[in-house]
Write a protein that holds these residues in place. Structure first.
Motif, short mmCIF file in Angstrom:
data_model
loop_
_atom_site.label_atom_id
_atom_site.label_comp_id
_atom_site.label_asym_id
_atom_site.label_seq_id
_atom_site.Cartn_x
_atom_site.Cartn_y
_atom_site.Cartn_z
N GLU A 270 0.82 -1.22 0.00
CA GLU A 270 0.00 0.00 0.00
C GLU A 270 0.85 1.27 0.00
N TYR A 271 1.96 1.24 0.74
CA TYR A 271 2.81 2.43 0.77
C TYR A 271 3.34 2.76 -0.62
N VAL A 272 3.87 1.76 -1.32
CA VAL A 272 4.42 1.98 -2.66
C VAL A 272 3.33 2.47 -3.60
N LEU A 273 2.14 1.89 -3.51
CA LEU A 273 1.04 2.31 -4.38
C LEU A 273 0.64 3.75 -4.11
N LYS A 274 0.46 4.08 -2.83
CA LYS A 274 0.09 5.45 -2.48
C LYS A 274 1.16 6.43 -2.93
N ASN A 275 2.40 6.10 -2.62
CA ASN A 275 3.50 7.00 -2.94
C ASN A 275 3.66 7.19 -4.44
N SER A 276 3.55 6.10 -5.17
CA SER A 276 3.68 6.18 -6.63
C SER A 276 2.53 6.97 -7.23
N PHE A 277 1.32 6.78 -6.71
CA PHE A 277 0.17 7.53 -7.21
C PHE A 277 0.32 9.02 -6.92
N LEU A 278 0.78 9.34 -5.71
CA LEU A 278 1.05 10.73 -5.38
C LEU A 278 2.07 11.34 -6.33
N THR A 279 3.15 10.61 -6.56
CA THR A 279 4.28 11.13 -7.33
C THR A 279 4.01 11.19 -8.82
N ASN A 280 3.35 10.15 -9.33
CA ASN A 280 3.16 10.05 -10.77
C ASN A 280 1.83 10.59 -11.28
N TRP A 281 0.92 10.92 -10.37
CA TRP A 281 -0.41 11.36 -10.81
C TRP A 281 -0.86 12.65 -10.13
N LEU A 282 -1.00 12.61 -8.80
CA LEU A 282 -1.59 13.75 -8.11
C LEU A 282 -0.72 14.99 -8.12
N ILE A 283 0.60 14.82 -8.04
CA ILE A 283 1.47 15.99 -8.05
C ILE A 283 1.30 16.79 -9.33
N LYS A 284 1.02 16.11 -10.43
CA LYS A 284 0.79 16.81 -11.70
C LYS A 284 -0.42 17.73 -11.58
N GLU A 285 -1.45 17.28 -10.87
CA GLU A 285 -2.62 18.12 -10.66
C GLU A 285 -2.31 19.25 -9.70
N LEU A 286 -1.50 18.95 -8.68
CA LEU A 286 -1.12 19.99 -7.73
C LEU A 286 -0.45 21.16 -8.43
N GLY A 287 0.38 20.85 -9.43
CA GLY A 287 1.12 21.89 -10.13
C GLY A 287 0.25 22.78 -10.98
N LYS A 288 -0.99 22.35 -11.24
CA LYS A 288 -1.87 23.10 -12.12
C LYS A 288 -2.99 23.82 -11.37
#
Length: 289
Positions: A72-90
């Protein structure tokens, strides 16, 4: 979740415990006893390049987990890094780890102009409580997403009419992809919303909408405000609710590049920039065992 070779399962489990709240808090204190034990236990299986510093060992451990043990940690972290951060930047988004709604807790929650709940299911998770979780999320979120292994799509496809589905596949270059987008809803339940908002937040909503606060005291303020909030049109209430959540202004220190392995633990512990800096400085210490 691929556990790798059976002979390495103990190593993988040990590596997975590095990325926990308790371990991060120990590192913040400069305490590496637990990590040293793991290094000693698996020394022959660790490349020399990973033993230069605790930082290099942490990065090595994460890469191994990402390839062989997507917990779960790897999944959450990867999702944050590879998906949500892109939205945060916009946008002016704010992200929460484990956002509680009644008896359910969404793995991740994101608020910008739209509120989104994310529920993560690994290969070993069941959907036993998922129906209830989805119903809870829909009471306060505009959109609900289910993040599942691509190999398990057939098991979760029945939920696609109620929620958006995001597939993950760590063998793929992009790792995450939409299967279907979530339906947008504005169906807030004021009773649930009152459980999420703190006293100052729900009083501010009442004051901003009605122009002033009615007479109340610490004993009846919840009841008085709840009655008034129930009368606010849902569309406007949704807007004001989002504004209040975003006012919490967490110190978002997520990064898509620098120490990206720590994104999830920093979010879970609500670390401030100074605390994350201290964590990283401690990790730069050379390993001496």
């Amino acid at each position: 979740m691929n556990s790798g070779n059976q002979k390495d399962i103990n190593l993988l489990r040990d590596y997975s415990t590095i990325f926990t709240r308790s371990e991060a808090l120990s590192i913040l204190k400069g305490d590496f006893k637990s990590i040293d034990l793991k290094i000693n236990r698996h020394h022959k299986k660790i490349p020399n390049s990973a033993l230069n510093s605790y930082s290099s060992f942490l990065k090595h451990s994460y890469k191994v987990l990402e390839k062989h043990y997507q917990n779960e940690y790897v999944l959450k972290n990867s999702f944050l890094t590879n998906w949500l951060i892109k939205e945060l930047g916009k946008s002016d988004s704010i992200i929460f780890n484990e956002f509680r709604i009644g008896r359910s807790v969404s793995d991740l929650a994101m608020f910008n102009g739209v509120s989104k709940a994310f529920e993560i299911k690994t290969e070993f998770d069941s959907d036993q409580r998922l129906k209830v979780q989805i119903e809870n999320y829909k009471e306060v979120f505009n959109e609900t997403y289910l993040i599942i292994p691509k190999s398990k799509l057939s098991s979760y496809r029945k939920y696609s009419k109620k929620v958006g589905i995001i597939l993950f596949d760590f063998q793929s270059k992009d790792k995450f992809e939409f299967f279907n987008k979530a339906e947008y809803r504005e169906n807030l339940k004021p009773a649930i919303l009152m459980q999420i908002l703190n006293t100052e937040e729900y009083k501010r909503i009442v004051k901003n909408y009605y122009g002033d606060l009615p007479k109340m005291n610490s004993f009846n303020q919840y009841k008085v405000c709840f009655k008034l909030i129930k009368s606010i049109p849902i569309v406007r209430l949704n807007e004001m609710y989002l504004e209040e959540i975003k006012r919490r202004k967490l110190d978002q220190i997520l990064s898509a590049h620098t120490y990206k392995e720590l994104n999830q633990i920093c979010l879970a512990l609500k670390l401030k920039k100074k605390e994350k800096k201290n964590l990283i400085e401690n990790l730069k210490q050379p390993i001496q065992i």
